[in-house]
Design a protein around this motif. Structure first.
Motif, PDB file in Angstrom:
ATOM      1  N   ALA A 211       0.878  -1.178   0.000  1.00  0.00           N
ATOM      2  CA  ALA A 211       0.000   0.000   0.000  1.00  0.00           C
ATOM      3  C   ALA A 211       0.908   1.218   0.000  1.00  0.00           C
ATOM      4  O   ALA A 211       2.130   1.105   0.139  1.00  0.00           O
ATOM      5  N   ASP A 212       0.316   2.383  -0.156  1.00  0.00           N
ATOM      6  CA  ASP A 212       1.106   3.611  -0.166  1.00  0.00           C
ATOM      7  C   ASP A 212       1.901   3.740   1.130  1.00  0.00           C
ATOM      8  O   ASP A 212       1.337   3.756   2.230  1.00  0.00           O
ATOM      9  N   GLY A 213       3.224   3.820   0.988  1.00  0.00           N
ATOM     10  CA  GLY A 213       4.081   4.011   2.148  1.00  0.00           C
ATOM     11  C   GLY A 213       4.167   2.818   3.069  1.00  0.00           C
ATOM     12  O   GLY A 213       4.645   2.947   4.197  1.00  0.00           O
ATOM     13  N   MET A 214       3.733   1.638   2.622  1.00  0.00           N
ATOM     14  CA  MET A 214       3.736   0.454   3.481  1.00  0.00           C
ATOM     15  C   MET A 214       4.540  -0.660   2.827  1.00  0.00           C
ATOM     16  O   MET A 214       4.138  -1.207   1.798  1.00  0.00           O
ATOM     17  N   THR A 215       5.683  -0.988   3.417  1.00  0.00           N
ATOM     18  CA  THR A 215       6.526  -2.077   2.949  1.00  0.00           C
ATOM     19  C   THR A 215       6.398  -3.238   3.926  1.00  0.00           C
ATOM     20  O   THR A 215       6.620  -3.066   5.127  1.00  0.00           O
ATOM     21  N   THR A 216       6.035  -4.399   3.414  1.00  0.00           N
ATOM     22  CA  THR A 216       5.794  -5.560   4.264  1.00  0.00           C
ATOM     23  C   THR A 216       6.826  -6.647   3.987  1.00  0.00           C
ATOM     24  O   THR A 216       6.921  -7.136   2.859  1.00  0.00           O
ATOM     25  N   PRO A 217       7.632  -7.042   4.979  1.00  0.00           N
ATOM     26  CA  PRO A 217       8.626  -8.108   4.767  1.00  0.00           C
ATOM     27  C   PRO A 217       7.958  -9.474   4.695  1.00  0.00           C
ATOM     28  O   PRO A 217       7.110  -9.802   5.534  1.00  0.00           O
ATOM     29  N   VAL A 218       8.342 -10.275   3.712  1.00  0.00           N
ATOM     30  CA  VAL A 218       7.754 -11.606   3.533  1.00  0.00           C
ATOM     31  C   VAL A 218       8.816 -12.685   3.325  1.00  0.00           C
ATOM     32  O   VAL A 218       8.516 -13.871   3.420  1.00  0.00           O
ATOM     33  N   GLY A 219      10.063 -12.301   3.046  1.00  0.00           N
ATOM     34  CA  GLY A 219      11.094 -13.279   2.730  1.00  0.00           C
ATOM     35  C   GLY A 219      11.720 -13.918   3.954  1.00  0.00           C
ATOM     36  O   GLY A 219      11.773 -13.319   5.033  1.00  0.00           O
ATOM     37  N   LEU A 220      12.198 -15.159   3.790  1.00  0.00           N
ATOM     38  CA  LEU A 220      12.907 -15.875   4.848  1.00  0.00           C
ATOM     39  C   LEU A 220      14.260 -16.351   4.326  1.00  0.00           C
ATOM     40  O   LEU A 220      14.505 -16.314   3.119  1.00  0.00           O
ATOM     41  N   PHE A 221      15.107 -16.797   5.261  1.00  0.00           N
ATOM     42  CA  PHE A 221      16.453 -17.229   4.910  1.00  0.00           C
ATOM     43  C   PHE A 221      16.680 -18.664   5.370  1.00  0.00           C
ATOM     44  O   PHE A 221      16.127 -19.101   6.375  1.00  0.00           O
ATOM     45  N   ALA A 222      17.530 -19.369   4.634  1.00  0.00           N
ATOM     46  CA  ALA A 222      17.823 -20.754   4.975  1.00  0.00           C
ATOM     47  C   ALA A 222      18.785 -20.864   6.149  1.00  0.00           C
ATOM     48  O   ALA A 222      18.782 -21.874   6.859  1.00  0.00           O
ATOM     49  N   ASN A 223      19.599 -19.846   6.375  1.00  0.00           N
ATOM     50  CA  ASN A 223      20.665 -19.961   7.377  1.00  0.00           C
ATOM     51  C   ASN A 223      20.499 -19.044   8.580  1.00  0.00           C
ATOM     52  O   ASN A 223      21.304 -19.084   9.506  1.00  0.00           O
ATOM     53  N   ARG A 224      19.470 -18.208   8.583  1.00  0.00           N
ATOM     54  CA  ARG A 224      19.265 -17.313   9.725  1.00  0.00           C
ATOM     55  C   ARG A 224      17.784 -17.014   9.891  1.00  0.00           C
ATOM     56  O   ARG A 224      16.997 -17.133   8.947  1.00  0.00           O
ATOM     57  N   ASN A 225      17.423 -16.641  11.105  1.00  0.00           N
ATOM     58  CA  ASN A 225      16.026 -16.358  11.406  1.00  0.00           C
ATOM     59  C   ASN A 225      15.565 -15.079  10.724  1.00  0.00           C
ATOM     60  O   ASN A 225      16.363 -14.196  10.406  1.00  0.00           O
ATOM     61  N   ALA A 226      14.268 -14.987  10.540  1.00  0.00           N
ATOM     62  CA  ALA A 226      13.671 -13.767   9.989  1.00  0.00           C
ATOM     63  C   ALA A 226      13.003 -12.996  11.128  1.00  0.00           C
ATOM     64  O   ALA A 226      13.573 -12.070  11.685  1.00  0.00           O
ATOM     65  N   ALA A 227      11.789 -13.405  11.507  1.00  0.00           N
ATOM     66  CA  ALA A 227      11.086 -12.731  12.604  1.00  0.00           C
ATOM     67  C   ALA A 227      11.311 -13.429  13.941  1.00  0.00           C
ATOM     68  O   ALA A 227      11.197 -12.813  15.001  1.00  0.00           O
ATOM     69  N   ALA A 228      11.611 -14.719  13.911  1.00  0.00           N
ATOM     70  CA  ALA A 228      11.744 -15.503  15.148  1.00  0.00           C
ATOM     71  C   ALA A 228      13.032 -15.151  15.889  1.00  0.00           C
ATOM     72  O   ALA A 228      14.019 -14.714  15.288  1.00  0.00           O
ATOM     73  N   ARG A 229      13.000 -15.371  17.203  1.00  0.00           N
ATOM     74  CA  ARG A 229      14.176 -15.210  18.043  1.00  0.00           C
ATOM     75  C   ARG A 229      14.415 -16.523  18.779  1.00  0.00           C
ATOM     76  O   ARG A 229      13.605 -16.949  19.591  1.00  0.00           O
TER      77      ARG A 229
END
Length: 355
Positions: A211-229
């Motif tokens: 949306a206007d001015g809204m960037t949403t992250p959707v990608g993940l990585f094989a070797n490191r966490n994205a949103a998880a801790r």
């Protein structure tokens, strides 16, 4: 002379009616008020603005739809990875017992098979793009998933576990963690791109402008966490924790049971790492699920606004078909009457006209 004047006026009126009839017939055929955009007159700027906004909403909707297709495939892969982590953490690793050395070969065989499956899952593709490879869409983040059981990381883990003996369980665990974190060529199972700190190793997550001015992250990585801790017994990466745990089980042999207490300590470390992987994977799934819900809501709002804008544009460009048909019939009737009058006047003689 009066007769000529009458015929002239009738001919003019008839021309107007014919033009009106042609315009109404075109409107009936096309459903549009004007044949060319420029014919909209003062309404043209508003129509152009509405068209641009509709196109923008369409673009957002399409991008969100593509992103949701990718996240759906990602969720399926994450779900299976979580199942593997739970299966080996809650079932296989729990049964690691120095008093049952005969069960170790089967557990090791299962772990080797699971290593290959994990590698294949981390190489999941959707639409020809690798989902866990960051911006390197065309190349697998794990170049050789089938070779994981005999790869550099697994070999280092096995070498460390082979040294298990009285009082060194902590050192062996530290060595297996170091092997899982080692990104040097020949050891890491991950591609050069995703481990390179100047490229995939530090790049931000793949995102979409939803949306206007809204960037949403959707990608993940094989070797490191994205949103998880990750927490607990962890390398900081659920993927590395999962690979480390499986490689550790795959390396166990009856020889390690000769030091029962150290075997139990190592088994606890393996269980802790797999549980950490399972927990972080659940968090990753949950975070991605929230993103999916947000995107689906935005997609619905874009669709609603699209429909509203289309209705506004229709009010400018499109005709009321019922009204057009009514006016078309009335114009036909008037035109026929005009023709009849012209025909009647044309047949009048001067004598009949003077009577």
């Amino acid at each position: 002379m009066a007769r000529i004047d009458i015929l002239g006026r009738l001919d003019t009126d008839t021309s107007v009616l014919r033009a009106r009839l042609a315009s109404l017939a075109r409107q009936q055929a096309t459903g549009l008020k004007a044949e060319l955009p420029g014919d909209l007159g003062a309404q043209l700027p508003r129509a152009l603005s509405l068209r641009a906004e509709i196109a923008r909403r369409d673009t957002y909707g399409t991008m969100i739809g593509q992103a949701l297709s990718r996240t759906e495939a990602t969720q399926q892969a994450l779900g299976r990875l979580a199942e593997i982590a739970r299966e080996f953490g809650d079932k296989v690793a729990v049964k690691l017992d120095p008093n049952s050395p005969d069960t170790l070969p089967l557990a090791a065989s299962q772990a080797r098979q699971a290593l290959v499956e994990v590698g294949q899952l981390l190489n999941t593709q959707q639409g020809g793009e690798y989902l866990f490879g960051g911006s390197d869409f065309s190349n697998p983040p794990l170049p050789d998933p089938e070779g994981l059981p005999a790869g550099g990381m697994a070999t280092q883990v096995a070498a460390a576990i082979a040294t298990l003996g009285p009082g060194n369980a902590a050192a062996v665990s530290a060595a297996t963690q170091a092997a899982a974190l080692d990104d040097s060529a020949g050891t890491t199972p991950f591609s050069a791109f995703v481990t390179d700190p100047s490229r995939g190793g530090t790049e931000p997550r793949r995102s979409i402008v939803a949306a206007d001015g809204m960037t949403t992250p959707v990608g993940l990585f094989a070797n490191r966490n994205a949103a998880a801790r990750s927490a607990g017994e962890t390398t900081g990466s659920w993927a590395r924790d999962l690979l480390r745990g499986l490689a550790s089980i795959a390396a166990l042999t009856p020889a390690q049971t000769n030091s029962p207490e150290d075997f139990r300590a190592l088994a606890d470390t393996i269980r802790g790492g797999l549980q950490s992987a399972a927990n972080a994977l659940a968090d990753e799934q949950g975070a991605l699920g929230q993103t999916e819900a947000q995107l689906a809501n935005l997609q619905s709002r874009h669709a609603e606004m699209h429909d509203s804008l289309k209705a506004q544009l229709a009010g400018i460009e499109e005709v009321d078909m019922a009204e057009v048909l009514t006016r078309l019939q009335a114009t036909k009737t008037a035109l026929e009457a005009s023709y009849n009058v012209i025909g009647t006047i044309g047949t009048l003689s001067l004598v009949s006209y003077l009577r």
